[in-house]
Design a protein around this motif. Structure first.
Motif, PDB file in Angstrom:
ATOM      1  N   TYR A  46      70.573  35.795-122.629  1.00 48.33           N
ATOM      2  CA  TYR A  46      70.728  34.661-123.833  1.00 48.33           C
ATOM      3  C   TYR A  46      69.483  33.654-123.859  1.00 48.33           C
ATOM      4  O   TYR A  46      69.013  33.489-124.633  1.00 48.33           O
ATOM      5  N   ARG A  47      69.195  33.156-122.481  1.00 51.61           N
ATOM      6  CA  ARG A  47      68.414  32.028-122.415  1.00 51.61           C
ATOM      7  C   ARG A  47      66.900  32.984-122.649  1.00 51.61           C
ATOM      8  O   ARG A  47      66.007  32.443-123.335  1.00 51.61           O
ATOM      9  N   GLN A  48      66.687  34.213-122.614  1.00 50.90           N
ATOM     10  CA  GLN A  48      65.604  34.691-122.760  1.00 50.90           C
ATOM     11  C   GLN A  48      65.362  34.922-124.227  1.00 50.90           C
ATOM     12  O   GLN A  48      64.337  34.848-124.609  1.00 50.90           O
ATOM     13  N   PHE A  49      66.357  35.351-124.838  1.00 50.07           N
ATOM     14  CA  PHE A  49      66.536  35.178-126.305  1.00 50.07           C
ATOM     15  C   PHE A  49      66.067  34.087-126.986  1.00 50.07           C
ATOM     16  O   PHE A  49      65.272  33.960-128.001  1.00 50.07           O
ATOM     17  N   LEU A  50      66.689  33.162-126.460  1.00 42.64           N
ATOM     18  CA  LEU A  50      66.163  31.747-126.900  1.00 42.64           C
ATOM     19  C   LEU A  50      64.690  31.363-126.986  1.00 42.64           C
ATOM     20  O   LEU A  50      63.937  30.725-127.779  1.00 42.64           O
ATOM     21  N   ARG A  51      64.244  31.653-125.612  1.00 37.36           N
ATOM     22  CA  ARG A  51      62.827  31.279-125.226  1.00 37.36           C
ATOM     23  C   ARG A  51      61.805  32.168-126.144  1.00 37.36           C
ATOM     24  O   ARG A  51      60.856  31.687-126.527  1.00 37.36           O
ATOM     25  N   ASP A  52      62.266  33.552-126.573  1.00 34.35           N
ATOM     26  CA  ASP A  52      61.659  34.403-127.302  1.00 34.35           C
ATOM     27  C   ASP A  52      61.586  34.359-128.904  1.00 34.35           C
ATOM     28  O   ASP A  52      60.619  34.687-129.550  1.00 34.35           O
ATOM     29  N   LEU A  53      62.636  33.489-129.040  1.00 29.98           N
ATOM     30  CA  LEU A  53      62.639  33.173-130.803  1.00 29.98           C
ATOM     31  C   LEU A  53      61.391  32.881-131.732  1.00 29.98           C
ATOM     32  O   LEU A  53      61.245  33.655-132.423  1.00 29.98           O
ATOM     33  N   PRO A  54      60.561  31.802-131.139  1.00 32.20           N
ATOM     34  CA  PRO A  54      59.436  31.831-131.956  1.00 32.20           C
ATOM     35  C   PRO A  54      58.380  32.763-132.055  1.00 32.20           C
ATOM     36  O   PRO A  54      58.010  33.205-133.185  1.00 32.20           O
ATOM     37  N   GLN A  55      58.086  33.506-130.955  1.00 34.45           N
ATOM     38  CA  GLN A  55      57.409  34.625-130.882  1.00 34.45           C
ATOM     39  C   GLN A  55      57.793  36.030-131.640  1.00 34.45           C
ATOM     40  O   GLN A  55      56.961  36.715-132.308  1.00 34.45           O
ATOM     41  N   ASN A  56      58.983  36.120-131.503  1.00 35.33           N
ATOM     42  CA  ASN A  56      59.697  37.258-131.916  1.00 35.33           C
ATOM     43  C   ASN A  56      60.058  37.297-133.526  1.00 35.33           C
ATOM     44  O   ASN A  56      59.819  38.342-134.174  1.00 35.33           O
ATOM     45  N   TYR A  57      59.906  36.187-133.961  1.00 34.46           N
ATOM     46  CA  TYR A  57      60.264  35.753-135.343  1.00 34.46           C
ATOM     47  C   TYR A  57      59.080  35.226-136.142  1.00 34.46           C
ATOM     48  O   TYR A  57      59.354  34.554-137.131  1.00 34.46           O
ATOM     49  N   ALA A  58      57.878  35.267-135.494  1.00 32.56           N
ATOM     50  CA  ALA A  58      56.794  34.295-136.025  1.00 32.56           C
ATOM     51  C   ALA A  58      56.512  34.869-137.552  1.00 32.56           C
ATOM     52  O   ALA A  58      56.018  34.115-138.445  1.00 32.56           O
ATOM     53  N   GLU A  59      56.460  36.107-137.629  1.00 31.97           N
ATOM     54  CA  GLU A  59      56.013  36.657-138.775  1.00 31.97           C
ATOM     55  C   GLU A  59      56.997  36.443-139.838  1.00 31.97           C
ATOM     56  O   GLU A  59      57.169  36.163-140.934  1.00 31.97           O
ATOM     57  N   ALA A  60      58.338  36.848-139.509  1.00 32.33           N
ATOM     58  CA  ALA A  60      59.815  36.788-140.237  1.00 32.33           C
ATOM     59  C   ALA A  60      59.966  35.273-140.705  1.00 32.33           C
ATOM     60  O   ALA A  60      60.643  35.059-141.864  1.00 32.33           O
ATOM     61  N   GLY A  61      59.892  34.384-139.901  1.00 36.76           N
ATOM     62  CA  GLY A  61      59.960  33.023-140.195  1.00 36.76           C
ATOM     63  C   GLY A  61      61.038  32.464-139.502  1.00 36.76           C
ATOM     64  O   GLY A  61      62.036  33.104-139.091  1.00 36.76           O
ATOM     65  N   ALA A  62      61.286  31.127-139.558  1.00 39.45           N
ATOM     66  CA  ALA A  62      62.405  30.254-139.308  1.00 39.45           C
ATOM     67  C   ALA A  62      63.609  30.773-139.740  1.00 39.45           C
ATOM     68  O   ALA A  62      64.764  30.693-138.916  1.00 39.45           O
ATOM     69  N   ASN A  63      63.814  31.181-140.772  1.00 40.94           N
ATOM     70  CA  ASN A  63      65.126  31.501-141.221  1.00 40.94           C
ATOM     71  C   ASN A  63      65.712  32.532-140.754  1.00 40.94           C
ATOM     72  O   ASN A  63      66.885  32.822-140.412  1.00 40.94           O
ATOM     73  N   ALA A  64      64.657  33.536-140.476  1.00 40.32           N
ATOM     74  CA  ALA A  64      65.214  34.928-139.832  1.00 40.32           C
ATOM     75  C   ALA A  64      65.448  34.506-138.539  1.00 40.32           C
ATOM     76  O   ALA A  64      66.572  35.311-137.815  1.00 40.32           O
TER      77      ALA A  64
END
Length: 90
Positions: free
Chosen positions: A59-77
């Motif tokens: 879960y903590r890794q998921f949170l840390r990775d949010l910006p780069q994993n969804y950079a293209e899809a955007g903040a809403n995604a």
């Protein structure tokens, strides 16, 4: 302890128990990153106690990775993915 996402784009309106409407708002990266930082800080004690579970580490890794994993899809995604994340084992 069951956790819920501290941020949601969805707003629901009920008439008694009947769902009348659901609306979605846009979130910004700045808003999402601030709430994400707070969530990481609120779970720092998992790390400090020295016996973090695999689910907590993921879960903590998921949170840390949010910006780069969804950079293209955007903040809403990213926000939607966070809300959908299975936190049942935390």
């Amino acid at each position: 302890m069951e956790m819920t996402s501290p941020i949601s784009r969805r707003s629901r309106v009920y008439n008694g128990t009947e769902l009348v409407s659901t609306t979605y708002r846009d979130v910004t990266w700045e808003e999402l990153k601030q709430v994400r930082l707070e969530a990481l800080q609120n779970t720092d004690w998992w790390v400090l106690r020295g016996n973090m579970t695999d689910a907590q580490a993921a879960y903590r890794q998921f949170l840390r990775d949010l910006p780069q994993n969804y950079a293209e899809a955007g903040a809403n995604a990213a926000c939607d993915a966070w809300e959908a994340y299975d936190r049942s084992g935390l």
